[in-house]
Design a protein around this motif. Structure first.
Motif, PDB file in Angstrom:
ATOM      1  N   UNK A  46      30.460  41.651  41.909  1.00 37.35           N
ATOM      2  CA  UNK A  46      30.250  42.871  41.024  1.00 37.35           C
ATOM      3  C   UNK A  46      29.854  42.596  39.583  1.00 37.35           C
ATOM      4  N   UNK A  47      29.979  41.522  39.172  1.00 40.37           N
ATOM      5  CA  UNK A  47      29.876  40.982  37.903  1.00 40.37           C
ATOM      6  C   UNK A  47      29.737  39.767  37.752  1.00 40.37           C
ATOM      7  N   UNK A  48      29.975  39.206  36.406  1.00 41.02           N
ATOM      8  CA  UNK A  48      29.889  37.768  36.151  1.00 41.02           C
ATOM      9  C   UNK A  48      30.545  37.502  34.761  1.00 41.02           C
ATOM     10  N   UNK A  49      31.166  36.439  34.424  1.00 42.32           N
ATOM     11  CA  UNK A  49      31.893  36.002  33.160  1.00 42.32           C
ATOM     12  C   UNK A  49      30.897  35.112  32.432  1.00 42.32           C
ATOM     13  N   UNK A  98      37.511  25.209  24.195  1.00 41.14           N
ATOM     14  CA  UNK A  98      38.866  25.003  25.001  1.00 41.14           C
ATOM     15  C   UNK A  98      38.434  25.188  26.265  1.00 41.14           C
ATOM     16  N   UNK A  99      39.107  24.891  27.360  1.00 38.16           N
ATOM     17  CA  UNK A  99      38.728  25.040  28.660  1.00 38.16           C
ATOM     18  C   UNK A  99      39.235  26.598  29.075  1.00 38.16           C
ATOM     19  N   UNK A 100      38.490  27.026  29.954  1.00 41.76           N
ATOM     20  CA  UNK A 100      38.801  28.369  30.513  1.00 41.76           C
ATOM     21  C   UNK A 100      40.096  28.643  30.941  1.00 41.76           C
ATOM     22  N   UNK A 101      40.390  29.881  30.555  1.00 43.67           N
ATOM     23  CA  UNK A 101      42.013  30.331  31.116  1.00 43.67           C
ATOM     24  C   UNK A 101      41.887  30.645  32.654  1.00 43.67           C
ATOM     25  N   UNK A 102      42.969  31.226  33.125  1.00 41.39           N
ATOM     26  CA  UNK A 102      43.007  31.668  34.617  1.00 41.39           C
ATOM     27  C   UNK A 102      42.026  32.874  34.792  1.00 41.39           C
ATOM     28  N   UNK A 103      41.251  32.751  35.688  1.00 33.54           N
ATOM     29  CA  UNK A 103      40.277  33.815  35.842  1.00 33.54           C
ATOM     30  C   UNK A 103      39.007  33.957  35.085  1.00 33.54           C
ATOM     31  N   UNK A 104      38.889  32.871  34.197  1.00 32.61           N
ATOM     32  CA  UNK A 104      37.962  33.090  33.090  1.00 32.61           C
ATOM     33  C   UNK A 104      36.672  32.103  33.404  1.00 32.61           C
ATOM     34  N   UNK A 105      36.656  31.402  34.315  1.00 30.34           N
ATOM     35  CA  UNK A 105      35.544  30.204  34.597  1.00 30.34           C
ATOM     36  C   UNK A 105      34.156  30.953  34.675  1.00 30.34           C
ATOM     37  N   UNK A 154      30.962  25.960  47.778  1.00 30.04           N
ATOM     38  CA  UNK A 154      31.892  26.465  48.355  1.00 30.04           C
ATOM     39  C   UNK A 154      33.148  26.676  47.342  1.00 30.04           C
ATOM     40  N   UNK A 155      33.250  25.567  46.367  1.00 28.73           N
ATOM     41  CA  UNK A 155      34.151  25.751  45.341  1.00 28.73           C
ATOM     42  C   UNK A 155      33.735  26.651  44.561  1.00 28.73           C
ATOM     43  N   UNK A 156      32.593  27.004  44.001  1.00 30.91           N
ATOM     44  CA  UNK A 156      32.019  28.353  43.254  1.00 30.91           C
ATOM     45  C   UNK A 156      32.707  29.477  43.999  1.00 30.91           C
ATOM     46  N   UNK A 157      32.533  29.611  45.446  1.00 29.21           N
ATOM     47  CA  UNK A 157      32.966  30.726  46.078  1.00 29.21           C
ATOM     48  C   UNK A 157      34.601  31.052  45.721  1.00 29.21           C
ATOM     49  N   UNK A 158      35.378  30.056  45.919  1.00 31.39           N
ATOM     50  CA  UNK A 158      36.642  29.897  45.749  1.00 31.39           C
ATOM     51  C   UNK A 158      37.089  30.726  44.317  1.00 31.39           C
ATOM     52  N   UNK A 159      36.288  30.025  43.277  1.00 33.66           N
ATOM     53  CA  UNK A 159      36.412  30.350  41.821  1.00 33.66           C
ATOM     54  C   UNK A 159      36.116  31.797  41.653  1.00 33.66           C
ATOM     55  N   UNK A 160      35.064  32.338  42.318  1.00 33.63           N
ATOM     56  CA  UNK A 160      34.692  33.575  42.043  1.00 33.63           C
ATOM     57  C   UNK A 160      35.792  34.648  42.785  1.00 33.63           C
ATOM     58  N   UNK A 161      36.583  34.155  43.747  1.00 29.01           N
ATOM     59  CA  UNK A 161      37.580  35.262  44.199  1.00 29.01           C
ATOM     60  C   UNK A 161      39.021  35.079  43.297  1.00 29.01           C
ATOM     61  N   UNK A 162      38.988  34.173  42.252  1.00 29.69           N
ATOM     62  CA  UNK A 162      40.330  34.038  41.575  1.00 29.69           C
ATOM     63  C   UNK A 162      40.671  35.550  40.864  1.00 29.69           C
ATOM     64  N   UNK A 163      39.649  36.086  40.096  1.00 25.87           N
ATOM     65  CA  UNK A 163      39.918  37.460  39.331  1.00 25.87           C
ATOM     66  C   UNK A 163      40.493  38.574  40.217  1.00 25.87           C
ATOM     67  N   UNK A 164      39.643  38.583  41.533  1.00 25.80           N
ATOM     68  CA  UNK A 164      40.042  39.747  42.424  1.00 25.80           C
ATOM     69  C   UNK A 164      41.636  39.549  43.061  1.00 25.80           C
ATOM     70  N   UNK A 165      41.810  38.228  43.052  1.00 25.12           N
ATOM     71  CA  UNK A 165      43.381  37.895  43.564  1.00 25.12           C
ATOM     72  C   UNK A 165      44.232  38.053  42.291  1.00 25.12           C
ATOM     73  N   UNK A 166      43.922  37.899  41.195  1.00 24.15           N
ATOM     74  CA  UNK A 166      45.028  37.859  40.154  1.00 24.15           C
ATOM     75  C   UNK A 166      45.011  39.168  39.484  1.00 24.15           C
ATOM     76  N   UNK A 210      40.797  20.682  37.113  1.00 26.78           N
ATOM     77  CA  UNK A 210      41.794  21.120  36.037  1.00 26.78           C
ATOM     78  C   UNK A 210      41.746  22.654  36.215  1.00 26.78           C
ATOM     79  N   UNK A 211      40.852  23.234  36.356  1.00 28.42           N
ATOM     80  CA  UNK A 211      40.731  24.630  36.217  1.00 28.42           C
ATOM     81  C   UNK A 211      41.693  25.182  37.360  1.00 28.42           C
ATOM     82  N   UNK A 212      41.576  24.664  38.466  1.00 32.84           N
ATOM     83  CA  UNK A 212      42.394  25.009  39.758  1.00 32.84           C
ATOM     84  C   UNK A 212      43.888  24.800  39.211  1.00 32.84           C
TER      85      UNK A 212
END
Length: 497
Positions: free
Chosen positions: A322-325, A332-339, A392-404, A452-454
């Motif tokens: 539904x969107x992109x960051x 600085x490294x991305x914070x939670x949900x901001x990859x 696959x890891x990209x798909x996991x990361x893309x689910x993080x904002x929805x979860x949090x 590190x992002x995880x």
């Protein structure tokens, strides 16, 4: 009037008589209005509408779930002095307990608006508490979890003290239950033991962790299962502990991660997970090159079936981007949900959780293929497997904002302004992410930045959603496998109806 066929709008928009934009699995109008989208009527799924026994159907009721609105305790402006940790003068202890119960329902109970697509999470728990006294063990267990997970985000140690008091009282009651299991309400007892385990997951820290294991073992004893989460996939309670109606109902239930309306003759995620477990154990027992080569071929064959499972899911069950960051200008490294990258949405948290279980399983089977390739000395080029891992890891990361996040649309609109998620969503989302994030963070062929992002996301779940185990896992590599297994079993048990 000309009839153009059935409306293609979602059920929620139909009831509100609003024009639906048709976005799947959840329409943008519902998301923007902060309403639960009830999904779409699909002709291919309609024949499965009453697939479950009437035993599982919940009577209509108005949920009392409410997000916790208690303010975080912060220092007085311009000082480092904190105000006294106490309830507002107009709020009694009983009312505080009642509000904590409502917050628990909001954070952890997911009632599916379409059982053809989702098995929900703790679906009957809220209704069950309505038939209990306010001081019952079940109510107290819900409140203990609610207080234990809110105290840290709100910076209110008094809530932690109350959670501990409830927990200690419950331990004695549960011990008495196991002295005589005759006549025990299996469903209620299972919920209580599971919640005691979630309480321990919440209060874990580096100096004292792993106590959830005793509750996982208690749950396994009650359900006559092993302590591996995979033991839940074919669980059946013993005949002596249930009436005939319950026994019949359990025998009709699909697997933990299987939806009859989305079935495929040869692709069942529960069975695929069990097959992966068997292959992994066999790989640890074999050492001869010919046996390792045989296991590698079996692993490749199994991975192909995982791919078939993914492709055979109905469109309503699949994630929707539904969107992109965008890429940040900050070093600085991305914070939670901001990859940077795509952001996906799902029908509900159950569906999102299933997809990450699938993704972790595929990551593990690809890891097994690489491991067996190296051990069998085939010298195979594994670059294609590494590319698969990254996708696959990209798909996991893309689910993080929805979860949090509490509101995905608002988050997407402000993600460029904030360095991390500012308004947390349902705590269940964080709970379901803990183990997938940790497993990805431990895979050696995942890039260091992603790992590190995880860990950053785990640390955020620990501080903003109150799960001490997430904080622990964010900085504790190579933790014991049994520790993870018992925690995942407690979490998975919430999927059982």
């Amino acid at each position: 009037m000309v009839y153009h066929g059935p409306s293609r709008g979602c059920t929620s928009c139909k009831l509100r008589r609003k024009k639906c934009d048709g976005t799947r699995p959840s329409c943008m109008r519902c998301i923007t209005a902060k309403r639960a989208c009830s999904g779409y009527e699909d002709p291919e799924l309609s024949s499965f509408r009453l697939y479950e026994s009437s035993v599982t159907m919940q009577p209509s009721f108005i949920t009392t779930a409410r997000k916790c609105t208690m303010p975080k305790r912060v220092p007085f402006p311009g000082t480092n002095i904190l105000p006294e940790d106490k309830l507002p003068i107009e709020t009694s202890q009983d009312e505080s307990n009642w509000l904590s119960l409502r917050a628990f329902f909001y954070d952890y109970c997911i009632i599916s608006s379409n059982p053809n697509l989702s098995r929900s999470y703790l679906p009957g728990l809220e209704m069950m508490t309505y038939h209990q006294e306010t001081t019952s063990n079940l109510v107290r267990a819900c409140q203990a979890v609610s207080f234990a997970t809110h105290w840290k985000p709100l910076n209110r140690p008094k809530l932690f003290e109350k959670a501990g008091s409830f927990y200690q009282d419950l331990l004695g009651s549960v011990a008495k239950v196991f002295e005589s299991l005759n006549g025990v309400d299996i469903m209620e007892t299972r919920y209580i033991i599971m919640l005691l385990g979630i309480y321990q997951i919440a209060i874990d820290d580096e100096n004292d962790y792993g106590s959830h294991d005793i509750h996982a073992k208690g749950l396994a004893a009650l359900m006559q299962a092993g302590t591996s989460p995979l033991s839940l996939l074919g669980i059946r309670l013993s005949n002596c502990r249930m009436d005939e109606a319950t026994k019949s109902h359990l025998n009709q239930r699909p697997g933990v991660f299987s939806i009859p309306a989305l079935g495929h003759p040869g692709e069942n995620l529960d069975q695929l997970l069990l097959s992966l477990d068997s292959l992994w154990m066999a790989s640890e027992a074999e050492s001869l090159p010919k046996d390792l080569l045989r296991l590698k071929r079996a692993s490749i064959y199994l991975d192909q079936h995982f791919v078939l499972w993914q492709g055979s899911r109905a469109a309503e069950f699949k994630p929707t981007t539904i969107g992109a960051i965008g890429q940040s200008n900050s070093y600085s490294p991305p914070g939670a949900g901001c990859w940077p990258g795509k952001v996906d949405t799902y029908f509900d948290l159950y569906v999102a959780g299933v997809w990450n279980v699938f993704r972790v399983a595929r990551l593990l089977i690809v890891a097994l293929i690489i491991k067996l390739s190296e051990a069998s000395e085939e010298n195979e080029d594994c670059s294609e497997y590494i590319r698969t891992v990254n996708c696959i890891v990209d798909d996991v990361i893309s689910s993080v904002p929805y979860h949090l996040t509490d509101n995905l649309q608002v988050f997407l609109g402000t993600s460029s302004l904030n360095k991390e998620i500012m308004d947390s969503g349902k705590f269940l989302g964080g709970l379901l992410l803990i183990h997938p994030l940790y497993i990805v963070s431990e895979l050696p062929f995942v890039s260091g930045d992603m790992r590190d992002y995880m860990r950053t996301c785990l640390a955020w779940i620990g501080s903003e959603m109150g799960f001490g185990q997430a904080t622990l896992l964010s900085n504790t590599p190579n933790i014991d496998r049994n520790f993870l297994a018992s925690g995942w079993m407690l979490i998975w048990s919430g999927f059982l109806g």
